[in-house]
Motif scaffolding. Sequence first.
Motif, PDB file in Angstrom:
ATOM      1  N   CYS A 523       0.709  -0.964  -0.492  1.00  0.00           N
ATOM      2  CA  CYS A 523      -0.016   0.674  -0.133  1.00  0.00           C
ATOM      3  C   CYS A 523       0.855   1.139   0.089  1.00  0.00           C
ATOM      4  O   CYS A 523       0.747   2.594  -0.621  1.00  0.00           O
ATOM      5  CB  CYS A 523      -0.879  -0.494   0.995  1.00  0.00           C
ATOM      6  SG  CYS A 523      -2.093  -1.732   1.152  1.00  0.00           S
ATOM      7  N   MET A 524       1.960   1.464   0.719  1.00  0.00           N
ATOM      8  CA  MET A 524       3.294   2.321   0.447  1.00  0.00           C
ATOM      9  C   MET A 524       3.399   3.067  -0.676  1.00  0.00           C
ATOM     10  O   MET A 524       3.407   4.019  -0.939  1.00  0.00           O
ATOM     11  CB  MET A 524       3.731   2.055   2.024  1.00  0.00           C
ATOM     12  CG  MET A 524       3.218   2.436   2.996  1.00  0.00           C
ATOM     13  SD  MET A 524       4.505   1.229   4.676  1.00  0.00           S
ATOM     14  CE  MET A 524       5.219   3.407   4.633  1.00  0.00           C
ATOM     15  N   TYR A 525       3.434   1.270  -1.239  1.00  0.00           N
ATOM     16  CA  TYR A 525       4.630   2.050  -2.497  1.00  0.00           C
ATOM     17  C   TYR A 525       3.620   1.762  -3.216  1.00  0.00           C
ATOM     18  O   TYR A 525       3.810   3.259  -5.155  1.00  0.00           O
ATOM     19  CB  TYR A 525       5.387   0.561  -3.008  1.00  0.00           C
ATOM     20  CG  TYR A 525       6.912   0.450  -2.091  1.00  0.00           C
ATOM     21  CD1 TYR A 525       7.846   1.555  -1.956  1.00  0.00           C
ATOM     22  CD2 TYR A 525       7.143  -0.070  -1.248  1.00  0.00           C
ATOM     23  CE1 TYR A 525       8.600   1.369  -1.394  1.00  0.00           C
ATOM     24  CE2 TYR A 525       8.266  -0.711  -0.756  1.00  0.00           C
ATOM     25  CZ  TYR A 525       8.934   0.438  -0.748  1.00  0.00           C
ATOM     26  OH  TYR A 525      10.270   0.356   0.161  1.00  0.00           O
ATOM     27  N   GLY A 526       2.642   1.419  -3.517  1.00  0.00           N
ATOM     28  CA  GLY A 526       1.017   1.656  -4.656  1.00  0.00           C
ATOM     29  C   GLY A 526       0.423   3.044  -5.119  1.00  0.00           C
ATOM     30  O   GLY A 526       0.535   3.269  -5.278  1.00  0.00           O
ATOM     31  N   ARG A 527       0.583   3.449  -3.588  1.00  0.00           N
ATOM     32  CA  ARG A 527      -0.111   4.893  -2.919  1.00  0.00           C
ATOM     33  C   ARG A 527       0.808   6.058  -2.450  1.00  0.00           C
ATOM     34  O   ARG A 527       0.215   7.285  -2.424  1.00  0.00           O
ATOM     35  CB  ARG A 527      -1.300   4.963  -1.570  1.00  0.00           C
ATOM     36  CG  ARG A 527      -2.309   3.694  -2.565  1.00  0.00           C
ATOM     37  CD  ARG A 527      -3.629   3.659  -1.606  1.00  0.00           C
ATOM     38  NE  ARG A 527      -3.259   3.532  -0.521  1.00  0.00           N
ATOM     39  CZ  ARG A 527      -3.996   3.024   0.312  1.00  0.00           C
ATOM     40  NH1 ARG A 527      -4.551   1.770  -0.320  1.00  0.00           N
ATOM     41  NH2 ARG A 527      -3.511   1.985   1.641  1.00  0.00           N
ATOM     42  N   GLY A 528       2.403   5.489  -2.468  1.00  0.00           N
ATOM     43  CA  GLY A 528       2.450   6.820  -1.520  1.00  0.00           C
ATOM     44  C   GLY A 528       1.880   7.441  -0.639  1.00  0.00           C
ATOM     45  O   GLY A 528       2.339   8.095  -0.264  1.00  0.00           O
ATOM     46  N   ASP A 529       1.206   6.652   0.838  1.00  0.00           N
ATOM     47  CA  ASP A 529       1.326   7.134   1.958  1.00  0.00           C
ATOM     48  C   ASP A 529       2.957   6.980   2.416  1.00  0.00           C
ATOM     49  O   ASP A 529       3.492   6.856   2.472  1.00  0.00           O
ATOM     50  CB  ASP A 529       1.115   5.721   2.126  1.00  0.00           C
ATOM     51  CG  ASP A 529      -0.777   5.519   1.595  1.00  0.00           C
ATOM     52  OD1 ASP A 529      -1.028   6.548   0.886  1.00  0.00           O
ATOM     53  OD2 ASP A 529      -0.984   3.919   2.354  1.00  0.00           O
ATOM     54  N   HIS A 530       1.926   8.170   2.675  1.00  0.00           N
ATOM     55  CA  HIS A 530       3.010   8.324   4.631  1.00  0.00           C
ATOM     56  C   HIS A 530       4.741   8.913   3.651  1.00  0.00           C
ATOM     57  O   HIS A 530       5.740   9.223   4.093  1.00  0.00           O
ATOM     58  CB  HIS A 530       3.475   7.093   5.326  1.00  0.00           C
ATOM     59  CG  HIS A 530       2.398   6.637   6.059  1.00  0.00           C
ATOM     60  ND1 HIS A 530       2.211   7.337   7.796  1.00  0.00           N
ATOM     61  CD2 HIS A 530       1.667   5.676   6.058  1.00  0.00           C
ATOM     62  CE1 HIS A 530       1.122   6.627   7.568  1.00  0.00           C
ATOM     63  NE2 HIS A 530       1.040   5.533   6.737  1.00  0.00           N
ATOM     64  N   GLY A 531       4.670   9.688   3.000  1.00  0.00           N
ATOM     65  CA  GLY A 531       5.486  10.378   1.988  1.00  0.00           C
ATOM     66  C   GLY A 531       6.136   9.367   1.250  1.00  0.00           C
ATOM     67  O   GLY A 531       7.273  10.028   1.049  1.00  0.00           O
ATOM     68  N   VAL A 532       6.119   7.945   1.198  1.00  0.00           N
ATOM     69  CA  VAL A 532       6.987   7.318   0.316  1.00  0.00           C
ATOM     70  C   VAL A 532       6.782   7.699  -0.805  1.00  0.00           C
ATOM     71  O   VAL A 532       6.137   7.374  -1.606  1.00  0.00           O
ATOM     72  CB  VAL A 532       6.577   5.977   0.864  1.00  0.00           C
ATOM     73  CG1 VAL A 532       7.663   4.679   0.522  1.00  0.00           C
ATOM     74  CG2 VAL A 532       6.997   5.348   2.136  1.00  0.00           C
ATOM     75  N   GLN A 533       7.544   7.439  -1.582  1.00  0.00           N
ATOM     76  CA  GLN A 533       7.928   7.640  -3.006  1.00  0.00           C
ATOM     77  C   GLN A 533       7.095   6.490  -3.748  1.00  0.00           C
ATOM     78  O   GLN A 533       7.639   5.139  -3.493  1.00  0.00           O
ATOM     79  CB  GLN A 533       9.141   7.557  -3.366  1.00  0.00           C
ATOM     80  CG  GLN A 533       9.272   8.041  -5.211  1.00  0.00           C
ATOM     81  CD  GLN A 533      10.615   8.002  -5.301  1.00  0.00           C
ATOM     82  OE1 GLN A 533      11.826   8.077  -4.667  1.00  0.00           O
ATOM     83  NE2 GLN A 533      11.035   7.977  -7.413  1.00  0.00           N
ATOM     84  N   VAL A 534       6.649   6.744  -4.931  1.00  0.00           N
ATOM     85  CA  VAL A 534       5.693   5.456  -5.060  1.00  0.00           C
ATOM     86  C   VAL A 534       6.127   4.770  -6.072  1.00  0.00           C
ATOM     87  O   VAL A 534       7.505   5.400  -7.093  1.00  0.00           O
ATOM     88  CB  VAL A 534       4.122   6.095  -6.286  1.00  0.00           C
ATOM     89  CG1 VAL A 534       4.336   4.894  -7.494  1.00  0.00           C
ATOM     90  CG2 VAL A 534       3.297   7.065  -5.476  1.00  0.00           C
ATOM     91  N   ASP A 535       5.860   3.041  -6.149  1.00  0.00           N
ATOM     92  CA  ASP A 535       6.875   2.560  -6.582  1.00  0.00           C
ATOM     93  C   ASP A 535       6.491   0.486  -6.967  1.00  0.00           C
ATOM     94  O   ASP A 535       6.083  -0.122  -6.348  1.00  0.00           O
ATOM     95  CB  ASP A 535       8.591   1.940  -6.045  1.00  0.00           C
ATOM     96  CG  ASP A 535       9.890   1.204  -7.022  1.00  0.00           C
ATOM     97  OD1 ASP A 535       8.851   0.520  -7.988  1.00  0.00           O
ATOM     98  OD2 ASP A 535      10.280   1.744  -6.928  1.00  0.00           O
ATOM     99  N   VAL A 536       5.784   1.143  -8.551  1.00  0.00           N
ATOM    100  CA  VAL A 536       4.901  -0.123  -8.677  1.00  0.00           C
ATOM    101  C   VAL A 536       5.255  -1.209  -8.265  1.00  0.00           C
ATOM    102  O   VAL A 536       5.048  -2.452  -8.523  1.00  0.00           O
ATOM    103  CB  VAL A 536       4.121   0.498 -10.101  1.00  0.00           C
ATOM    104  CG1 VAL A 536       3.298  -0.882 -10.910  1.00  0.00           C
ATOM    105  CG2 VAL A 536       3.783   1.884 -10.249  1.00  0.00           C
ATOM    106  N   GLU A 537       7.163  -1.170  -9.451  1.00  0.00           N
ATOM    107  CA  GLU A 537       7.424  -2.651  -9.317  1.00  0.00           C
ATOM    108  C   GLU A 537       7.817  -3.495  -7.695  1.00  0.00           C
ATOM    109  O   GLU A 537       7.936  -4.529  -8.097  1.00  0.00           O
ATOM    110  CB  GLU A 537       9.141  -2.219 -10.400  1.00  0.00           C
ATOM    111  CG  GLU A 537       8.811  -1.883 -11.630  1.00  0.00           C
ATOM    112  CD  GLU A 537       7.818  -2.618 -12.732  1.00  0.00           C
ATOM    113  OE1 GLU A 537       8.476  -4.728 -11.901  1.00  0.00           O
ATOM    114  OE2 GLU A 537       7.345  -2.701 -13.548  1.00  0.00           O
ATOM    115  N   LYS A 538       7.640  -2.341  -7.455  1.00  0.00           N
ATOM    116  CA  LYS A 538       8.667  -3.340  -5.187  1.00  0.00           C
ATOM    117  C   LYS A 538       6.801  -3.009  -5.487  1.00  0.00           C
ATOM    118  O   LYS A 538       6.086  -3.963  -3.553  1.00  0.00           O
ATOM    119  CB  LYS A 538       8.776  -2.040  -4.612  1.00  0.00           C
ATOM    120  CG  LYS A 538       9.646  -1.849  -5.286  1.00  0.00           C
ATOM    121  CD  LYS A 538      10.717  -0.743  -3.974  1.00  0.00           C
ATOM    122  CE  LYS A 538      12.494  -0.769  -4.641  1.00  0.00           C
ATOM    123  NZ  LYS A 538      12.615   0.022  -3.343  1.00  0.00           N
TER     124      LYS A 538
END
Length: 598
Positions: A523-538
Amino acid sequence: MVVGEIQRCARPECANNGLMQCGRCLTAWYCSVRCQTVHWCHGHREDCVEAPPRPPDPGATIVRVATVASVRAPASPTRRPSSSALQAALQYRSSSTENKSPEPPSRTPKSSAAVTLATEGSESKGGQSEGPRCCACQRHKPRCEFTAPQLKKVAEKRRCKACIAANANAAVAPGATRCPLCNERDEASPVVGAGTLCTACGQLFCGPCTKSRPAACPQCAAPFSVSPPTLHRRLVALLTRPGSRTLKTVAQYELADFLLQHPLSTGELLVGGGAAVSEGWDDPANLLTLAAEGGHCRAEFALGELARTTVPPDYPAAIEWYNRAATGHGNLRAHARIGELYAAGGGGGLVRDDARALAAFRRAADGGDPLGLHGLGRAYEMGRGVAHSYPEAFRQYSRASEMYHPPSLHKVGSMYENGYGVSANLDEAVRWYNLAAERGEVRAMRALGRLFRCGSGHLSKDIPLAAVWLERAADAGDGGAQNALAGMYLGGHGVEVNVEKAVDLYRRAAAQNMATSCYTLGCMYGRGDHGVQVDVEKAIPYLEYAVAEGYTEPVALLAALKKARDEGDVSNRRQETHESHPDTSEQQSARVPIVQPL
């Protein structure tokens, strides 16, 4: 009859007259066995030095202590004892003779407390003088004429100091298999490998003589603890030079143990002059096999451990080696390992067998092995091979916990917490968890973190203390603790918010297949929650694993991410994922499980 001057009891807290003299230093007097025991444990142990023998005095009465030779009082005392003290001493001596007390114990810290009164020249049954009998000179001598290890031996192998000294030259010959301290063969310890090897002089010392593990070799004074390169060089030298079979067997085992801790390449296994060793001494398994063929008592068990922990494991071979160690050398831990393997089952042709596991655990438990007791408690708790019984499981876990077995300590705490087999007691649970955690039991650390984080009953919450225990468990590699601690760092519960550290902890937990961590990371990598950079592959692999484990929430998000990846246009992936989940940031944060249950 002439009696020496009565001294005061050496125990500072006692004001009575001393009736018995320390048979080792001949300077301390005691009024009772109790006083001597207390004084020995509070300092006399370090101060007591054996006194030199004195010539006999025909005009003196002898007072003997059970641990050493007789003590003689002066012929012309300056003060006579009181009649009550003298009468008590004579009455004690008379009662000891009538009761035919057994032979006094050896002169060790434990037996130094046992003192009796006897007279010089008294004879035992059969007309022979008192004292142990030397098997070499066939004479009964005072106990001071024997070393402490010799006094522990059976009568057929006990030798006095004089007989040992007479054979000293033969006993310390290079490569000899006789212990130079007691002149007994290392095999009589009772098996090869039960003693200690000095890699500097190549001398073997039997188990009783080195039970306390001295810091230096009693023969050459070389320290036992040396650097790894020095130890490796010495062990290889012992294998290449002529020597007894026992010496080579012990050296093979020690070199295998060294290589398991310090792996080396074949090129590094060199003897002086640069000649490469071509005897297979770079392979610990080969060295352990040679040591096992030579009769080393620990080699077979070590081969079982090697077969059990190798990748992939060879469980049938491990059980074979464990069986040889258990039947050949009576290794109780080998019985417990066999029980563990049969209880767990596994690949390689090994199937779960509760009956065999229970029998192996019982053999280990009957000998007092804590791992066997723990396995037996586990069998009663799970009802495997025996009727399910929480009280009996608690009893077996308690027996193992008396030996401070960390998993058993944790189990006792868990049963106190849940009230299995014993009345529920949260205070006792915390106490047992603390005992286990201080001894490195990771599950107990996690349990303490859970209790202090959530609170339970009268136990109030203590979030900072919970963070400390979870941090210790996470550093030890526990996935559940890593997942919970990451949630605390992400939400700032008891600690400062640290998203970077939270992501790192989630990654470490996800590497151990923690589904909750995989869902949160996806969810964090897919939506960029909590300021995490979005990364679809991860994000996709994490979400796929979470869905496979039963999570339904990320199904729509996973489909949107896969669609964006397949179309090759991931520039608007954040917008698409938000369209699939048009929640506010607060709702998104609430939907991501920040603090997970342990």
